[in-house]
Design a protein around this motif. Sequence first.
Motif, PDB file in Angstrom:
ATOM      1  N   LEU A 152       0.679  -1.340  -0.090  1.00  0.00           N
ATOM      2  CA  LEU A 152      -0.010   0.089   0.154  1.00  0.00           C
ATOM      3  C   LEU A 152       0.775   1.331   0.030  1.00  0.00           C
ATOM      4  O   LEU A 152       1.762   1.246   0.516  1.00  0.00           O
ATOM      5  CB  LEU A 152      -0.742   0.047   1.445  1.00  0.00           C
ATOM      6  CG  LEU A 152      -2.039  -0.871   1.382  1.00  0.00           C
ATOM      7  CD1 LEU A 152      -2.606  -0.999   2.898  1.00  0.00           C
ATOM      8  CD2 LEU A 152      -3.057  -0.888   0.533  1.00  0.00           C
ATOM      9  N   ASN A 211      -5.026   3.741  -3.995  1.00  0.00           N
ATOM     10  CA  ASN A 211      -4.407   2.399  -3.882  1.00  0.00           C
ATOM     11  C   ASN A 211      -5.065   1.354  -4.637  1.00  0.00           C
ATOM     12  O   ASN A 211      -4.137   0.325  -4.934  1.00  0.00           O
ATOM     13  CB  ASN A 211      -4.343   2.093  -2.488  1.00  0.00           C
ATOM     14  CG  ASN A 211      -3.274   2.722  -1.589  1.00  0.00           C
ATOM     15  OD1 ASN A 211      -2.326   2.137  -1.723  1.00  0.00           O
ATOM     16  ND2 ASN A 211      -3.425   3.851  -0.944  1.00  0.00           N
ATOM     17  N   ILE A 212      -6.268   1.372  -4.958  1.00  0.00           N
ATOM     18  CA  ILE A 212      -7.027   0.161  -5.522  1.00  0.00           C
ATOM     19  C   ILE A 212      -6.532   0.216  -6.896  1.00  0.00           C
ATOM     20  O   ILE A 212      -6.211  -0.805  -7.550  1.00  0.00           O
ATOM     21  CB  ILE A 212      -8.460   0.307  -5.307  1.00  0.00           C
ATOM     22  CG1 ILE A 212      -8.714  -0.054  -3.880  1.00  0.00           C
ATOM     23  CG2 ILE A 212      -9.210  -0.485  -6.150  1.00  0.00           C
ATOM     24  CD1 ILE A 212     -10.119   0.161  -3.183  1.00  0.00           C
ATOM     25  N   MET A 217      -3.758   1.776  -8.492  1.00  0.00           N
ATOM     26  CA  MET A 217      -2.447   1.831  -8.907  1.00  0.00           C
ATOM     27  C   MET A 217      -1.977   0.652  -9.648  1.00  0.00           C
ATOM     28  O   MET A 217      -0.717   0.813 -10.383  1.00  0.00           O
ATOM     29  CB  MET A 217      -1.553   2.463  -7.679  1.00  0.00           C
ATOM     30  CG  MET A 217      -1.342   1.193  -6.764  1.00  0.00           C
ATOM     31  SD  MET A 217      -0.027   1.821  -5.614  1.00  0.00           S
ATOM     32  CE  MET A 217      -0.421   0.599  -4.110  1.00  0.00           C
ATOM     33  N   ALA A 218      -2.308  -0.428  -9.375  1.00  0.00           N
ATOM     34  CA  ALA A 218      -1.909  -1.714 -10.337  1.00  0.00           C
ATOM     35  C   ALA A 218      -2.086  -1.669 -11.702  1.00  0.00           C
ATOM     36  O   ALA A 218      -1.681  -2.602 -12.398  1.00  0.00           O
ATOM     37  CB  ALA A 218      -2.057  -2.726  -9.404  1.00  0.00           C
ATOM     38  N   ALA A 255     -13.350   1.876  -7.544  1.00  0.00           N
ATOM     39  CA  ALA A 255     -12.823   1.763  -6.021  1.00  0.00           C
ATOM     40  C   ALA A 255     -14.074   1.660  -5.370  1.00  0.00           C
ATOM     41  O   ALA A 255     -14.162   0.745  -4.319  1.00  0.00           O
ATOM     42  CB  ALA A 255     -12.004   3.006  -5.653  1.00  0.00           C
ATOM     43  N   VAL A 287      -5.576  -4.226  -0.383  1.00  0.00           N
ATOM     44  CA  VAL A 287      -4.483  -4.903  -1.237  1.00  0.00           C
ATOM     45  C   VAL A 287      -5.205  -5.782  -2.179  1.00  0.00           C
ATOM     46  O   VAL A 287      -4.843  -5.894  -3.350  1.00  0.00           O
ATOM     47  CB  VAL A 287      -3.526  -5.530  -0.131  1.00  0.00           C
ATOM     48  CG1 VAL A 287      -2.404  -6.121  -1.418  1.00  0.00           C
ATOM     49  CG2 VAL A 287      -2.461  -4.218   0.378  1.00  0.00           C
ATOM     50  N   LYS A 346      -6.933  -4.146  -4.934  1.00  0.00           N
ATOM     51  CA  LYS A 346      -6.036  -3.482  -5.999  1.00  0.00           C
ATOM     52  C   LYS A 346      -5.647  -4.771  -6.850  1.00  0.00           C
ATOM     53  O   LYS A 346      -5.614  -4.234  -8.304  1.00  0.00           O
ATOM     54  CB  LYS A 346      -4.634  -3.154  -5.214  1.00  0.00           C
ATOM     55  CG  LYS A 346      -3.371  -2.712  -6.248  1.00  0.00           C
ATOM     56  CD  LYS A 346      -2.225  -2.465  -5.357  1.00  0.00           C
ATOM     57  CE  LYS A 346      -1.559  -3.580  -4.599  1.00  0.00           C
ATOM     58  NZ  LYS A 346      -0.183  -3.204  -4.106  1.00  0.00           N
ATOM     59  N   TRP A 347      -5.406  -5.869  -6.753  1.00  0.00           N
ATOM     60  CA  TRP A 347      -5.091  -6.913  -7.571  1.00  0.00           C
ATOM     61  C   TRP A 347      -6.092  -7.563  -8.171  1.00  0.00           C
ATOM     62  O   TRP A 347      -6.478  -7.773  -9.502  1.00  0.00           O
ATOM     63  CB  TRP A 347      -4.584  -7.958  -6.966  1.00  0.00           C
ATOM     64  CG  TRP A 347      -2.851  -7.381  -6.416  1.00  0.00           C
ATOM     65  CD1 TRP A 347      -2.480  -7.505  -5.340  1.00  0.00           C
ATOM     66  CD2 TRP A 347      -2.025  -6.886  -7.438  1.00  0.00           C
ATOM     67  NE1 TRP A 347      -1.306  -6.850  -5.237  1.00  0.00           N
ATOM     68  CE2 TRP A 347      -0.820  -6.723  -6.505  1.00  0.00           C
ATOM     69  CE3 TRP A 347      -1.777  -6.893  -8.652  1.00  0.00           C
ATOM     70  CZ2 TRP A 347       0.287  -6.090  -7.000  1.00  0.00           C
ATOM     71  CZ3 TRP A 347      -0.709  -6.361  -9.266  1.00  0.00           C
ATOM     72  CH2 TRP A 347       0.232  -5.867  -8.332  1.00  0.00           C
ATOM     73  N   CYS A 398      -8.627  -5.561  -9.345  1.00  0.00           N
ATOM     74  CA  CYS A 398      -9.088  -4.740 -10.209  1.00  0.00           C
ATOM     75  C   CYS A 398      -8.288  -4.922 -11.795  1.00  0.00           C
ATOM     76  O   CYS A 398      -8.570  -4.421 -12.708  1.00  0.00           O
ATOM     77  CB  CYS A 398      -8.417  -3.441  -9.710  1.00  0.00           C
ATOM     78  SG  CYS A 398      -8.711  -1.838 -10.785  1.00  0.00           S
ATOM     79  N   THR A 399      -7.028  -5.783 -11.437  1.00  0.00           N
ATOM     80  CA  THR A 399      -6.199  -5.901 -12.533  1.00  0.00           C
ATOM     81  C   THR A 399      -6.985  -7.140 -13.570  1.00  0.00           C
ATOM     82  O   THR A 399      -6.422  -7.392 -14.529  1.00  0.00           O
ATOM     83  CB  THR A 399      -4.928  -6.514 -12.266  1.00  0.00           C
ATOM     84  OG1 THR A 399      -5.151  -7.670 -11.714  1.00  0.00           O
ATOM     85  CG2 THR A 399      -3.994  -5.563 -11.299  1.00  0.00           C
TER      86      THR A 399
END
Length: 169
Positions: free
Chosen positions: A16, A25-26, A28-29, A50, A80, A83-84, A86-87
């Motif tokens: 983070l 944060n969500i 950014m990847a 988000a 965290v 965040k992943w 979201c990819t």
Amino acid sequence: MQGLPLLQKDRKSEGLLLDQPLDFNIAMANMKKFKNKSKLVNLKAIRNEAEKYIKELKVRPDDIDLHARKLSGGNQQKVVIAKWLCTKARIFIFDEPTRGIDVGAKVEVYRLMNQLVESGAIVMMISSDLPEILGMCDRVLVMSEGKITADLTIKEASQERIMKAATGG
């Protein structure tokens, strides 16, 4: 999305940006996902995505403008994971996924991991918590000094067999 998401065991220093809001944060990847035709970042799309994950993962408090530092350990871990997610990755590595979080948050993390598997994703978990391994895994690879010392189905696995393989005994 190409790559292999690693949910690090030290979410505060590796997973983070603590002094950034949850929406950043969500996102950014996978910032490419949020660029418009002019190659500018679409902040509204980031906020919408988000908000979706914060609601879905039950992050508390649910304020997307809140900095990640203000969340409990369990809610930081959910961010965290978001965040992943979201990819749109289909393979995930969770390294000590429940380290430093309370029992309620552990249950939520386990639920999320199981949902990923049910949706067809591959989840690999690295853990030093034997009950967690025995409760969550279908297969257990044991390592000692950088080498695999046992490859067990969950039916073959027990705390004794895992410890024996881990200690070279």
